[in-house]
Enzyme design. Structure first.
Site, short mmCIF file in Angstrom:
data_model
loop_
_atom_site.label_atom_id
_atom_site.label_comp_id
_atom_site.label_asym_id
_atom_site.label_seq_id
_atom_site.Cartn_x
_atom_site.Cartn_y
_atom_site.Cartn_z
NE ARG A 31 -25.93 -33.65 12.52
CZ ARG A 31 -26.57 -32.66 13.13
NH1 ARG A 31 -27.60 -32.93 13.90
NH2 ARG A 31 -26.20 -31.41 12.99
CD GLU A 176 -32.17 -24.04 19.30
OE1 GLU A 176 -33.09 -24.36 18.53
OE2 GLU A 176 -31.11 -24.68 19.40
CE LYS A 218 -32.24 -26.87 21.61
NZ LYS A 218 -32.77 -28.09 20.97
CB SER A 260 -25.12 -30.77 22.65
OG SER A 260 -25.64 -31.18 21.41
N GLY A 261 -24.75 -28.03 20.82
CA GLY A 261 -24.03 -27.04 20.01
C GLY A 261 -22.72 -27.47 19.38
N GLY A 262 -22.41 -28.76 19.34
CA GLY A 262 -21.14 -29.19 18.75
C GLY A 262 -20.15 -29.68 19.79
NE ARG A 294 -24.88 -30.30 16.50
CZ ARG A 294 -24.37 -29.09 16.34
NH1 ARG A 294 -23.25 -28.93 15.64
NH2 ARG A 294 -24.95 -28.04 16.85
#
Ligand code: 5MM
Length: 330
Positions: A31, A176, A218, A260-262, A294
């Site tokens: 990242r 999650e 999650k 948020s996953g991208g 993210r």
């Protein structure tokens, strides 16, 4: 109400959510590199300090998920991160899974490791100030072929063993099972897979007699795959996400947080606002909030770029996004 249930519920204080800052060394390195930032232990510490040292984050954050190394680190103010967060009423949590590896029965899928020495690590993390924990499983969609029910079940079994162990040492478990956004699938397919994954998870949790009242889920939102060429409207996302959750998640759990996953920061904010609104109209029984990495960090990292003189502006960008995401809860 037990202390554990009270801790779990406190993560859902009105208008507040969770910052996921539990990137493993590998993910943090990747990242930071994507913003041209060199890395190493000191740069990772500064990366955490950028967010944790921002003023008044306690207005919007009930908790922060840390990577284990961060539990032992100090911020630029000389205080342990865990102590300065707790002093501001932000619960420190910790990622306790050991990452993923190929699932031997179906090598294109992933299985999460980390159960072997879990008990001893939990005892240490608790001494170090963690109040809650997180375990991430990864579910990949590929057409109608994947996920396999074997991978869904093995991940569910491991999530249940994790939850049981965590509750036994007096910590809150965040479970999650992330259904990945990557792929060409439709939103309808994502909804079905989320529902199947959660049905399997909650039936295994019942078999293992996991106490639902302190469980936090999650989850991903139901979205068209990132290579599908389709961008869903927030209303579509809200409708399908809530349909999957209402069909599979027991009303007794402490609450649900979204990853948020991208998604872009704007998408993750607009989709959360639509989900919050739709949840009210369908009478969803659990509190809902965000647990983004993210979508909360991206704009700030683009300003920071690892430069000390950019810290104030980068914190401003972070606080601005945090305020928008929290406003999506009202
Ligand atoms: C899926 O990632 C989780 C939520 O982050 P996003 O909001 O960016 O989707 C996040 O908590 C994740 O579990 C951590 O960043 C740790 O990931 P790695 O890949 O380092 O285990």
């Amino acid at each position: 109400m037990t202390d554990l249930v009270a801790h779990a519920r406190s993560l859902f204080a009105p208008g507040k959510g969770i910052l996921a800052a539990d990137e493993s060394v590998r993910t943090a390195t990747k990242r930071l590199a994507s913003y041209g930032i060199a890395t190493g232990p000191e740069m990772r510490r500064q990366y955490r300090d950028l967010f944790f040292g921002a003023e008044s984050i306690e207005k919007h954050l009930s908790g922060i998920i840390l990577f284990p190394e961060t539990l032992l680190e100090k911020g630029n103010d000389g205080q342990l991160f865990t102590a300065s967060l707790a002093a501001r009423g932000i619960a420190p949590g910790v990622k306790v899974d050991g990452g993923t590896e190929p699932f031997p029965e179906s090598p294109d899928e992933l299985i999460t490791q980390g159960l072997l020495d879990l008990h001893d690590r939990l005892v240490e993390y608790k001494k170090q100030g963690a109040l809650f924990t997180k375990w991430r499983a990864v579910i990949r969609i590929d057409g109608d072929t994947l996920p396999s029910s074997m991978a869904i079940h093995e991940n569910a079994k491991r999530l249940a063993s994790y939850a049981k162990e965590v509750q036994s040492v007096g910590l809150v478990p965040i479970l999650e099972p992330e259904v990945l956004l990557e792929g060409k699938h439709s939103r309808a397919r994502a909804r079905t897979v989320i529902e199947e994954t959660l049905n399997a998870l909650f039936s295994v949790l019942a078999e293992h007699a996991v106490d639902r009242a302190s469980v936090v889920l999650k989850t991903a939102m139901a979205l068209s795959g990132s290579e599908s060429g389709r961008v869903d409207t927030p209303e579509e996302v809200a409708e399908d996400t809530l349909a999957a959750l209402m069909a599979a998640v027991p009303s007794q759990i402490a609450g649900i947080v979204f990853l948020s996953g991208g998604q872009t920061p704007d998408q993750a904010t607009a989709n959360l606002a639509a989900i919050t609104k739709h949840a009210r109209s369908v009478g969803a029984p659990w509190p809902l909030t965000f647990s983004y990495a993210r979508a909360l960090q991206e704009e700030s990292l683009a300003v920071w770029k690892g430069k000390e003189e950019q810290v104030p502006a980068a914190r401003e960008a972070f606080l601005a996004r945090l305020a928008k995401v929290s406003a999506a809860l009202t």
